[in-house]
Scaffold this active site. Structure first.
Site, PDB file in Angstrom:
ATOM      1  N   CYS A 107       6.321  35.287 -45.084  1.00  0.00           N
ATOM      2  CA  CYS A 107       5.252  34.761 -44.250  1.00  0.00           C
ATOM      3  C   CYS A 107       4.840  35.825 -43.243  1.00  0.00           C
ATOM      4  O   CYS A 107       5.450  36.888 -43.154  1.00  0.00           O
ATOM      5  CB  CYS A 107       5.700  33.489 -43.530  1.00  0.00           C
ATOM      6  SG  CYS A 107       7.061  33.760 -42.369  1.00  0.00           S
ATOM      7  N   LYS A 108       3.803  35.538 -42.478  1.00  0.00           N
ATOM      8  CA  LYS A 108       3.340  36.463 -41.456  1.00  0.00           C
ATOM      9  C   LYS A 108       4.338  36.527 -40.305  1.00  0.00           C
ATOM     10  O   LYS A 108       5.067  35.583 -40.045  1.00  0.00           O
ATOM     11  CB  LYS A 108       1.973  36.028 -40.929  1.00  0.00           C
ATOM     12  CG  LYS A 108       0.857  36.099 -41.956  1.00  0.00           C
ATOM     13  CD  LYS A 108      -0.453  35.640 -41.336  1.00  0.00           C
ATOM     14  CE  LYS A 108      -1.584  35.688 -42.354  1.00  0.00           C
ATOM     15  NZ  LYS A 108      -2.865  35.219 -41.777  1.00  0.00           N
TER      16      LYS A 108
END
Length: 257
Positions: A107-108
């Site tokens: 994920c970011k």
């Protein structure tokens, strides 16, 4: 292999390569805090029966994984538990997170929530300050973070999702079945009553115009337009009342301040 175009909610290893192994944690249990995955060193280690072949320990079952011909990948799959282990740092702006069911996600860096895509898990993971885990230290959970939304049970499919509005009586779209429902029953009840009232008023106005302007309408045919408008508005309001009366209602599980 992780890439920038990969969906953040999808596992790093596709289902076609994961076999029939299911996550070790059952769905919808008490959510454990996720842990950040720091790629362990993958220097060449002489394992029994081989010489100079690079290997690495699986971060789930601690079995040795042969890295021969796989050093260009970001993650490798363990042949024992079929779970992913990172061997390189994630792409710029991304981070690895391992779900309590052992599914490795990407994920970011700025993400605060991520959903596990496995059908029998579907956890909503709240990401807080992450403790980076070195290879020599045992995995430690990250600090739990107080959610800012509300867990809502979908009125269509029965799955639980996180609704970020801090007030009830709003419409919500379930991320699982993609259908719209009302969070709480007060909103559809109020709107249904309002549309029924307005619709009946318009119909009564139309009936009054029809009865009171019959003689006038024989000379001025434009009067029929006012009849049609009154009946049409009444019909539209009654249809909207039926919509709000039949809409599914989703109820919150827990409320958070």
């Amino acid at each position: 292999m992780a890439a920038d175009g990969v969906d953040e909610r999808s596992p790093l290893l596709s289902a076609s390569h994961s076999g029939n192994v299911t996550p070790t944690a059952p769905p919808y249990l008490q959510e454990s805090s996720p842990r950040a995955e720091l790629p362990p060193p993958y220097t060449a280690i002489a394992s029994p029966g081989t010489s100079g072949i690079p290997v690495i320990n699986c971060r789930v079952c601690q079995s040795l994984i042969n890295l021969d011909g796989k050093l260009h990948q970001h993650v490798v799959k363990c042949t024992v538990c079929n779970e992913a282990t990172p061997i390189k740092t994630p792409p710029t702006g991304k981070k690895y997170v391992r779900c309590p069911c052992n599914c490795l996600l990407i994920c970011k860096d700025t993400s605060r929530r991520i959903g596990c895509p496995r059908p029998n898990c579907r956890r909503i993971i709240n990401l807080g300050p992450i403790m980076l885990i070195s290879e020599e230290q045992p995995a430690q959970p990250a600090l739990p973070v107080q959610p800012e939304g509300t867990r809502v049970v979908c009125g269509h499919c029965g799955n639980t999702f996180l609704w970020m509005e801090l007030r009830f009586n709003t419409l919500a779209k379930c991320p699982h079945c993609k259908k719209i429902s009302s969070v709480g029953s007060a909103l559809p009840r109020r709107r249904c009553c309002a549309y029924v009232t307005i619709g009946m008023i318009c119909i009564f106005i139309g009936v009054g115009l029809t009865v009171g302007t019959q003689d006038f309408s024989r000379r001025f045919h434009a009067t029929y337009v006012s009849w049609a408008i009154a009946y049409l508005l009444g019909l539209i309001c009654l249809i909207r009342a039926c919509y709000w009366g039949a809409i599914r209602v989703s109820y919150p599980e827990h409320g958070f301040a």
